[in-house]
Design an enzyme around this catalytic site. Sequence first.
Site, PDB file in Angstrom:
ATOM      1  N   GLY A 172      34.989  31.204  23.002  1.00  0.00           N
ATOM      2  CA  GLY A 172      34.010  30.137  23.162  1.00  0.00           C
ATOM      3  C   GLY A 172      32.966  30.480  24.211  1.00  0.00           C
TER       4      GLY A 172
ATOM      5  N   CYS B 187      42.948  36.624  29.939  1.00  0.00           N
ATOM      6  CA  CYS B 187      43.866  36.647  28.797  1.00  0.00           C
ATOM      7  C   CYS B 187      44.355  38.070  28.533  1.00  0.00           C
ATOM      8  CB  CYS B 187      43.198  36.054  27.558  1.00  0.00           C
ATOM      9  SG  CYS B 187      41.698  36.921  27.012  1.00  0.00           S
TER      10      CYS B 187
ATOM     11  N   GLY C 284      37.522  21.219  28.379  1.00  0.00           N
ATOM     12  CA  GLY C 284      37.186  21.996  27.191  1.00  0.00           C
ATOM     13  C   GLY C 284      38.430  22.485  26.475  1.00  0.00           C
TER      14      GLY C 284
ATOM     15  N   ALA D 256      30.649  33.811  28.528  1.00  0.00           N
ATOM     16  CA  ALA D 256      29.910  33.819  29.791  1.00  0.00           C
ATOM     17  C   ALA D 256      30.608  34.641  30.863  1.00  0.00           C
ATOM     18  CB  ALA D 256      29.718  32.391  30.286  1.00  0.00           C
TER      19      ALA D 256
END
Length: 295
Positions: A159, A126, A12, A164
């Site tokens: 994303g 992150c 991804g 999630a």
Amino acid sequence: MAKIKAAIIGSGNIGTDLMYKLVRSGLIELSAMIGIDPESDGLKRAAERGCQVFSNGIQALIENPDLAEIVFDATSAKAHIRNAKVLKDLGKIAIDLTPAAVGPFVSPAVDAHAHIGELNVNLITCGGQATIPIVHAINRVADVAYAEIVATISSRSAGPGTRANIDEFTITTKRGMEEAGGADEGKAIIILNPAEPPILMRDTIYCEVRNMDQEAILRSIGEMVETVKEYVPGYRLKQKPLFDENRVTVFIEVEGAGDYFPIYAGNLDIMTASATRVAEEFARSLLDQKAKSVR
């Protein structure tokens, strides 16, 4: 020059951006990109760059264990729980870019060397990669009793995988602030900002300290920012840190390198840049071991 073979699981956005960074590495040879969708953009781009590509997930490594010594997992926290056991059984070094937190937390600006020899290390989140170095910088000179961070990122850079893993983000970042950053207690908040045009990643780090020394704190923060900039050039102070009695507040902005993501996605870029730096430390150690074994 000798290199260490590596593979990426997860084709991804994160895995694809990581690919661009790894192919520039002087220590790592990206041998394979592994996904589950044969039509994914990541697998197509990897094939164009001469990498072996597989669409059968971690089964590819089970069937081809010589593909890599280092394996990056850019899937999801739940998937990594399963993948971690397989990689351990195969004796592979797993660099985990999910918030699964199977292995010890690592931030390359703080403790990249401390976990050499581990078979699984976790890149936290992150927000963790952007803020834990600052918490650590303050703690090493002022003793942080409490640290709170707010990571604000563009909605466009979040994303399905990021969304999630929101719950895991807050839990793992908090733990990372305490275990890697050194704070006695931590708290983490993430905000997805839908503003147009998309904003750059911005992080606010608030610390309560026991030993306030403004000059020492400013110097330590400045040194840490320069250290992070070595592998994330777009990492910078947004403004001068603020001081109020025993409290210090730091404002960070992260601009991405624009390899695969737009530059506003600094939150994603700092993860792949950090993973590359950590893997290079492991690769350097492996190469040293191999050189000694042939002497």
